[in-house]
Design an enzyme around this catalytic site. Sequence first.
Site, PDB file in Angstrom:
ATOM      1  N   ARG A  60      -2.338 -11.249 -16.436  1.00 48.22           N
ATOM      2  CA  ARG A  60      -1.568 -12.046 -15.472  1.00 48.22           C
ATOM      3  C   ARG A  60      -0.996 -13.322 -16.093  1.00 48.22           C
ATOM      4  NH1 ARG A  60      -3.661 -11.611  -9.831  1.00 48.22           N
ATOM      5  NH2 ARG A  60      -4.003  -9.404  -9.481  1.00 48.22           N
ATOM      6  N   ASP A 120       0.099 -19.696   3.234  1.00 46.08           N
ATOM      7  CA  ASP A 120      -0.533 -19.114   2.045  1.00 46.08           C
ATOM      8  C   ASP A 120      -0.424 -20.125   0.914  1.00 46.08           C
ATOM      9  OD1 ASP A 120      -1.335 -15.977   1.298  1.00 46.08           O
ATOM     10  OD2 ASP A 120      -0.862 -17.227  -0.433  1.00 46.08           O
TER      11      ASP A 120
HETATM   12  C1  LIG Z   1      -5.406 -10.116  -0.156  1.00 46.41           C
HETATM   13  S1  LIG Z   1      -4.285 -11.262   0.550  1.00 46.41           S
HETATM   14  C2  LIG Z   1      -4.568 -10.977   2.284  1.00 46.41           C
HETATM   15  C3  LIG Z   1      -3.278 -11.004   3.068  1.00 46.41           C
HETATM   16  C4  LIG Z   1      -3.427 -10.727   4.565  1.00 46.41           C
HETATM   17  N1  LIG Z   1      -4.247 -11.724   5.211  1.00 46.41           N
HETATM   18  C5  LIG Z   1      -3.989  -9.356   4.815  1.00 46.41           C
HETATM   19  O1  LIG Z   1      -5.162  -9.219   5.193  1.00 46.41           O
HETATM   20  O2  LIG Z   1      -3.262  -8.382   4.622  1.00 46.41           O
HETATM   21  C6  LIG Z   1      -5.150 -12.803   0.268  1.00 46.41           C
HETATM   22  C7  LIG Z   1      -4.224 -14.013   0.331  1.00 46.41           C
HETATM   23  O3  LIG Z   1      -5.020 -15.193   0.356  1.00 46.41           O
HETATM   24  C8  LIG Z   1      -4.319 -16.198  -0.334  1.00 46.41           C
HETATM   25  N2  LIG Z   1      -5.238 -17.275  -0.764  1.00 46.41           N
HETATM   26  C9  LIG Z   1      -6.184 -17.227  -1.736  1.00 46.41           C
HETATM   27  N3  LIG Z   1      -6.775 -18.425  -1.871  1.00 46.41           N
HETATM   28  C10 LIG Z   1      -6.189 -19.255  -0.967  1.00 46.41           C
HETATM   29  C11 LIG Z   1      -6.347 -20.637  -0.652  1.00 46.41           C
HETATM   30  N4  LIG Z   1      -7.219 -21.421  -1.289  1.00 46.41           N
HETATM   31  N5  LIG Z   1      -5.560 -21.148   0.320  1.00 46.41           N
HETATM   32  C12 LIG Z   1      -4.663 -20.377   0.974  1.00 46.41           C
HETATM   33  N6  LIG Z   1      -4.454 -19.070   0.709  1.00 46.41           N
HETATM   34  C13 LIG Z   1      -5.212 -18.516  -0.263  1.00 46.41           C
HETATM   35  C14 LIG Z   1      -3.684 -15.454  -1.503  1.00 46.41           C
HETATM   36  O4  LIG Z   1      -2.576 -16.148  -2.058  1.00 46.41           O
HETATM   37  C15 LIG Z   1      -3.308 -14.117  -0.870  1.00 46.41           C
HETATM   38  O5  LIG Z   1      -1.954 -14.069  -0.475  1.00 46.41           O
END
Ligand SMILES: C[S@@+](CC[C@H](N)C(=O)[O-])C[C@H]1O[C@@H](n2cnc3c(N)ncnc32)[C@H](O)[C@@H]1O
Length: 286
Positions: free
Chosen positions: A48, A157
């Site tokens: 990445r 996000d």
């Molecule tokens: C696997 S995706 C889940 C998306 C959606 N909620 C779903 O269930 O389909 C996890 C998301 O959490 C976000 N994320 C991770 N750490 C975070 C943080 N500290 N603050 C805000 N968002 C975060 C990531 O950027 C990612 O887009």
Amino acid sequence: MPGILHRRIQLHYEYLYTQDDFEAVRELLHAVAGISLDAGKRELVYGRLARRLRACGLDRFSAYLTLLRSAQGKAEVVHFINALTTNLTGFFRDPYQFDYLAEKVLPEAAARTRSGQYYRIWSAGCSSGEEPYSIAMVARECSPCRDRLDVRILATDLDSSVVAKARQGYYPQERIADLSSALVHKWFRRRGGGDHSRFEVEPALKELVEFRRLNLMHEWPEQGPFDLIFCRHVMIYFDHSTRRTLFERYADSLVDGGYLFLGRSETVHTVSECFAPAGPAVYRKR
Ligand SMILES: C[S@@+](CC[C@H](N)C(=O)[O-])C[C@H]1O[C@@H](n2cnc3c(N)ncnc32)[C@H](O)[C@@H]1O
């Protein structure tokens, strides 16, 4: 011996990358995003971040880490975070939760909410927008709510690139392949033709959702209190104490009896006493 090891690392990787570099990446990601990277993710991290080293014209991870920690590296930290987040999502992911929303949560709210009052939903960790747009479709489709419930969705996000995509609301055909043709017809407009055609979310849906970049480790939106928070498939990236803190902050940001929707493998059980189970990976503020 260290010389041999060093040469082997250089042969294997285009950019010099040691175990110490990997540990430093894990530490930095935890500090800036609260994300706990598994010790087995060393190769993933290389894959990445290699393109970021290329973009910055660097030949080793230690130099990249030095840049990230420096005053000039602030903008690069955003790319670092974007490269390491996992954004897997989809429309109506875990569909039984959307059934629960349509059959229980929203009708109950429609019966209770006074006219002129917003029903506020927060999709925290919304990735590229499929989750908040799915919520918006349910709110617009579900009959007692359509006319009686004025829903507003805040979608946030940490990853600025997915937030930008979500705000645009353009999806390739394969992203909407599992939606019924009735839903696609009603809530998406085809843009372009042939293999390159994309589907744009209808303005009537877009207007329900406000997208923002927000790090859950920092300050939270003032639009609360919320009636409902979706934070699905996000908690899995955090350690126990970060989850506990977040659950307490979610409880503070919800109205009494407000709902918290988690991912199917996530639970508040053994982490926080602020919520009681209510449905499939769904909790209510006590
Ligand atoms: C696997 S995706 C889940 C998306 C959606 N909620 C779903 O269930 O389909 C996890 C998301 O959490 C976000 N994320 C991770 N750490 C975070 C943080 N500290 N603050 C805000 N968002 C975060 C990531 O950027 C990612 O887009």
